[in-house]
Motif scaffolding. Sequence first.
Motif, PDB file in Angstrom:
ATOM      1  N   LYS A   1     -27.244   7.609 -53.419  1.00  0.00           N
ATOM      2  CA  LYS A   1     -27.822   7.172 -52.923  1.00  0.00           C
ATOM      3  C   LYS A   1     -28.440   8.059 -51.816  1.00  0.00           C
ATOM      4  CE  LYS A   1     -29.392   3.400 -49.624  1.00  0.00           C
ATOM      5  NZ  LYS A   1     -29.988   3.314 -49.298  1.00  0.00           N
ATOM      6  N   TRP A   2     -27.583   9.298 -51.711  1.00  0.00           N
ATOM      7  CA  TRP A   2     -27.665  10.758 -51.018  1.00  0.00           C
ATOM      8  C   TRP A   2     -28.894  11.297 -51.126  1.00  0.00           C
ATOM      9  CZ3 TRP A   2     -27.826  15.088 -53.454  1.00  0.00           C
ATOM     10  CH2 TRP A   2     -26.805  15.178 -54.784  1.00  0.00           C
ATOM     11  N   LEU A   3     -28.588  11.353 -52.926  1.00  0.00           N
ATOM     12  CA  LEU A   3     -29.974  12.366 -52.847  1.00  0.00           C
ATOM     13  C   LEU A   3     -31.340  11.271 -53.083  1.00  0.00           C
ATOM     14  CD1 LEU A   3     -31.318  14.367 -54.939  1.00  0.00           C
ATOM     15  CD2 LEU A   3     -30.633  13.088 -57.300  1.00  0.00           C
TER      16      LEU A   3
ATOM     17  N   ALA B   1     -36.745  11.166 -49.443  1.00  0.00           N
ATOM     18  CA  ALA B   1     -37.000  10.345 -49.359  1.00  0.00           C
ATOM     19  C   ALA B   1     -37.641  11.055 -47.776  1.00  0.00           C
ATOM     20  CB  ALA B   1     -36.605   8.696 -49.072  1.00  0.00           C
ATOM     21  N   VAL B   2     -36.822  11.688 -47.360  1.00  0.00           N
ATOM     22  CA  VAL B   2     -36.761  11.750 -45.991  1.00  0.00           C
ATOM     23  C   VAL B   2     -37.021  13.319 -45.715  1.00  0.00           C
ATOM     24  CG1 VAL B   2     -34.978  12.562 -43.385  1.00  0.00           C
ATOM     25  CG2 VAL B   2     -34.618  10.702 -44.631  1.00  0.00           C
ATOM     26  N   ASN B   3     -37.069  13.778 -46.967  1.00  0.00           N
ATOM     27  CA  ASN B   3     -37.895  15.031 -47.034  1.00  0.00           C
ATOM     28  C   ASN B   3     -38.689  14.769 -47.144  1.00  0.00           C
ATOM     29  OD1 ASN B   3     -35.522  18.042 -46.793  1.00  0.00           O
ATOM     30  ND2 ASN B   3     -34.812  17.214 -47.549  1.00  0.00           N
ATOM     31  N   GLY B   4     -39.378  14.014 -47.712  1.00  0.00           N
ATOM     32  CA  GLY B   4     -41.086  13.433 -47.695  1.00  0.00           C
ATOM     33  C   GLY B   4     -41.516  13.341 -46.563  1.00  0.00           C
ATOM     34  N   GLN B   5     -40.609  13.259 -45.168  1.00  0.00           N
ATOM     35  CA  GLN B   5     -41.432  13.192 -44.621  1.00  0.00           C
ATOM     36  C   GLN B   5     -41.938  14.642 -43.662  1.00  0.00           C
ATOM     37  OE1 GLN B   5     -38.610   9.527 -43.605  1.00  0.00           O
ATOM     38  NE2 GLN B   5     -38.731  10.749 -41.548  1.00  0.00           N
ATOM     39  N   ASP B   6     -42.862  14.309 -43.049  1.00  0.00           N
ATOM     40  CA  ASP B   6     -43.789  15.237 -42.576  1.00  0.00           C
ATOM     41  C   ASP B   6     -42.968  16.365 -41.452  1.00  0.00           C
ATOM     42  OD1 ASP B   6     -45.818  17.362 -41.950  1.00  0.00           O
ATOM     43  OD2 ASP B   6     -46.965  15.938 -40.833  1.00  0.00           O
ATOM     44  N   ASP B   7     -42.514  15.833 -40.227  1.00  0.00           N
ATOM     45  CA  ASP B   7     -41.062  16.564 -39.473  1.00  0.00           C
ATOM     46  C   ASP B   7     -40.335  15.754 -39.249  1.00  0.00           C
ATOM     47  OD1 ASP B   7     -42.206  15.048 -37.990  1.00  0.00           O
ATOM     48  OD2 ASP B   7     -42.939  16.099 -36.402  1.00  0.00           O
TER      49      ASP B   7
ATOM     50  N   PRO C   1     -18.038  12.759 -46.247  1.00  0.00           N
ATOM     51  CA  PRO C   1     -18.060  13.572 -47.405  1.00  0.00           C
ATOM     52  C   PRO C   1     -19.190  13.011 -48.357  1.00  0.00           C
ATOM     53  CG  PRO C   1     -15.747  12.817 -46.606  1.00  0.00           C
ATOM     54  CD  PRO C   1     -16.479  12.417 -45.870  1.00  0.00           C
ATOM     55  N   PHE C   2     -20.253  13.946 -49.345  1.00  0.00           N
ATOM     56  CA  PHE C   2     -21.013  13.335 -49.554  1.00  0.00           C
ATOM     57  C   PHE C   2     -20.833  12.085 -51.071  1.00  0.00           C
ATOM     58  CE2 PHE C   2     -23.213  16.898 -47.960  1.00  0.00           C
ATOM     59  CZ  PHE C   2     -24.628  15.981 -47.284  1.00  0.00           C
ATOM     60  N   GLU C   3     -19.046  11.915 -51.386  1.00  0.00           N
ATOM     61  CA  GLU C   3     -18.617  11.308 -52.020  1.00  0.00           C
ATOM     62  C   GLU C   3     -19.120   9.913 -52.116  1.00  0.00           C
ATOM     63  OE1 GLU C   3     -16.814  15.029 -53.531  1.00  0.00           O
ATOM     64  OE2 GLU C   3     -16.883  13.849 -52.279  1.00  0.00           O
ATOM     65  N   GLN C   4     -18.663   9.820 -50.543  1.00  0.00           N
ATOM     66  CA  GLN C   4     -18.942   8.997 -49.813  1.00  0.00           C
ATOM     67  C   GLN C   4     -20.683   7.906 -49.474  1.00  0.00           C
ATOM     68  OE1 GLN C   4     -16.773   8.507 -46.549  1.00  0.00           O
ATOM     69  NE2 GLN C   4     -15.269   9.553 -47.298  1.00  0.00           N
ATOM     70  N   LEU C   5     -21.406   8.814 -49.867  1.00  0.00           N
ATOM     71  CA  LEU C   5     -22.773   8.337 -49.922  1.00  0.00           C
ATOM     72  C   LEU C   5     -23.306   8.604 -51.025  1.00  0.00           C
ATOM     73  CD1 LEU C   5     -23.335  10.190 -46.787  1.00  0.00           C
ATOM     74  CD2 LEU C   5     -22.948   7.897 -46.991  1.00  0.00           C
ATOM     75  N   CYS C   6     -22.727   7.897 -52.235  1.00  0.00           N
ATOM     76  CA  CYS C   6     -23.152   8.495 -54.003  1.00  0.00           C
ATOM     77  C   CYS C   6     -23.286   6.664 -54.132  1.00  0.00           C
ATOM     78  CB  CYS C   6     -21.996   8.347 -54.707  1.00  0.00           C
ATOM     79  SG  CYS C   6     -21.413  10.258 -55.237  1.00  0.00           S
ATOM     80  N   THR C   7     -23.243   5.637 -53.337  1.00  0.00           N
ATOM     81  CA  THR C   7     -23.167   4.244 -54.012  1.00  0.00           C
ATOM     82  C   THR C   7     -24.225   3.270 -52.588  1.00  0.00           C
ATOM     83  OG1 THR C   7     -21.659   4.010 -54.039  1.00  0.00           O
ATOM     84  CG2 THR C   7     -22.091   3.693 -56.146  1.00  0.00           C
TER      85      THR C   7
ATOM     86  N   SER D   1     -20.215   9.517 -63.417  1.00  0.00           N
ATOM     87  CA  SER D   1     -19.862   9.297 -62.123  1.00  0.00           C
ATOM     88  C   SER D   1     -20.476  10.256 -61.927  1.00  0.00           C
ATOM     89  CB  SER D   1     -18.441   9.577 -61.413  1.00  0.00           C
ATOM     90  OG  SER D   1     -18.110  11.585 -61.853  1.00  0.00           O
ATOM     91  N   CYS D   2     -20.644   9.961 -60.174  1.00  0.00           N
ATOM     92  CA  CYS D   2     -21.765  10.929 -59.246  1.00  0.00           C
ATOM     93  C   CYS D   2     -21.545  12.021 -59.888  1.00  0.00           C
ATOM     94  CB  CYS D   2     -21.765  10.451 -57.496  1.00  0.00           C
ATOM     95  SG  CYS D   2     -22.365  10.821 -56.721  1.00  0.00           S
ATOM     96  N   ASP D   3     -20.161  12.555 -59.280  1.00  0.00           N
ATOM     97  CA  ASP D   3     -19.591  13.623 -59.639  1.00  0.00           C
ATOM     98  C   ASP D   3     -20.164  14.523 -60.387  1.00  0.00           C
ATOM     99  OD1 ASP D   3     -18.784  15.800 -57.524  1.00  0.00           O
ATOM    100  OD2 ASP D   3     -16.966  15.670 -58.893  1.00  0.00           O
ATOM    101  N   GLN D   4     -20.033  14.057 -61.554  1.00  0.00           N
ATOM    102  CA  GLN D   4     -20.332  14.713 -63.296  1.00  0.00           C
ATOM    103  C   GLN D   4     -21.966  14.354 -63.415  1.00  0.00           C
ATOM    104  OE1 GLN D   4     -18.279  11.522 -64.564  1.00  0.00           O
ATOM    105  NE2 GLN D   4     -17.035  12.827 -65.581  1.00  0.00           N
ATOM    106  N   LEU D   5     -22.829  13.841 -62.529  1.00  0.00           N
ATOM    107  CA  LEU D   5     -23.898  13.755 -62.695  1.00  0.00           C
ATOM    108  C   LEU D   5     -24.630  15.137 -61.735  1.00  0.00           C
ATOM    109  CD1 LEU D   5     -26.952  12.564 -63.535  1.00  0.00           C
ATOM    110  CD2 LEU D   5     -26.754  12.179 -60.999  1.00  0.00           C
ATOM    111  N   VAL D   6     -23.478  15.661 -60.365  1.00  0.00           N
ATOM    112  CA  VAL D   6     -23.966  16.493 -59.540  1.00  0.00           C
ATOM    113  C   VAL D   6     -23.331  18.021 -60.807  1.00  0.00           C
ATOM    114  CG1 VAL D   6     -23.714  17.699 -57.786  1.00  0.00           C
ATOM    115  CG2 VAL D   6     -24.144  15.507 -57.772  1.00  0.00           C
TER     116      VAL D   6
END
Length: 401
Positions: A247-249, A254-260, A280-286, A330-335
């Motif tokens: 989800k964080w990815l 998507a937010v980086n696609g916004q202008d400012d 922790p980003f592990e908590q923002l995976c799903t 897992s998300c961590d393995q993907l990264v």
Amino acid sequence: MSLILLLSFFFHLNSPINIPVTGEVNPPTDVTLTYQFGDSIQVDATLQEIGSIDRAIIIFQTDSGAKMQVPVSITPDGKLSGRLDLSDNPFKVFDHIYYWFELTDKAGNVTKSPSYWFDYLDNRFAWHKSESKWFTIYKTEATTISDSDLQEIALAGLKRATDLIPVSPQLPMQIYIYPDVDSLSSALGITSQDWVAGETRPDLGVIMVSAASADTLRVDLERQIPHEIVHLLEYSLTKTDYTDAPKWLLEGLAVNGQDDYAATFDQELSSAYQKNTLIPFEQLCTSFPPESSQSTLAYAQSASFVSYLLATYGDNKLTEMLQSVGTGGSCDQLVSQTLGKDLATLQAEWINAAFPKNHVKKGNPNDYWLLLLILPVVFAGLWCIRRHGSAKKKSEPNNEK
Ligand SMILES: [Zn+2]
């Protein structure tokens, strides 16, 4: 304008799913369907011969498997009529809904009619359409921005999005601009998360956005449309594994696609850093936390983290990560398999880059304990110095005048 629209142009008399026709009864004719979005669906038809038909039902089913059925009234001259109440939001906007009759005779034999289908579009509004090679944009009279300006906003967003994710999207994209957040929320069947201002049905290539108020209309659209376009590009890489992507990815890109976006999130990020409440980003995976303040922090972190990863590893690596979603692990393995480091290591590196060392932390409880331990030593030192100074003064009697 009547809210109930005859769906002559959305309505299709074909059989895209294979529902067998059984029994000896001729199928109904003159099948018509009307609906009022979020309220009810009405189906009428005619049976040329009632014969021994005793009762009938209509079954509605979506591609995703949501299924509803209603009883059908039968008049002596063969008129069939069924009404499905939609107040519980059994279907989602843009659902592809199949329906068919099941006719039962007195002996219990069931005859299924051919199936029909329609797209469940939001017909509460009189949509005005503008078309280009890239976008079909639908707006209501509440959207006071010109068609050409809207196309321009969307095209600028598409350019930024393809800079981030270099893929060829499926065109034209469809964009629905709802008059306000409430009408979009009700279209999505959402009642409690009023912070949802935009949404994408990536499988259908449809974007839905809304404006919080007329005053912020342009700013809202310049933020939301590019954001949702990035989600469509992400889907073109992940396909049906989209919901399995971190989800964080997805949101960070998507937010980086916004202008400012940066100024919006600076305060949120530095405050969380100083209070040691970064997630922790592990908590923002799903998923992201449902509470509004935590959700904002999750978006802020994801945007900053993805920006750091883009600068450090390049867009190709993040594209590769999206393409690898669904290959198992897992998300961590993907990264780890894409970037060669685990999430915790990358988070530590991001913190070092995003919050320079001279950025003094406040509010860390450990700091207070350290202070409590140091204070007695400091006071003892000061007391010794003072005594030493007093003794020195006594030994120099002639200095005082
Ligand atoms: Zn998003």
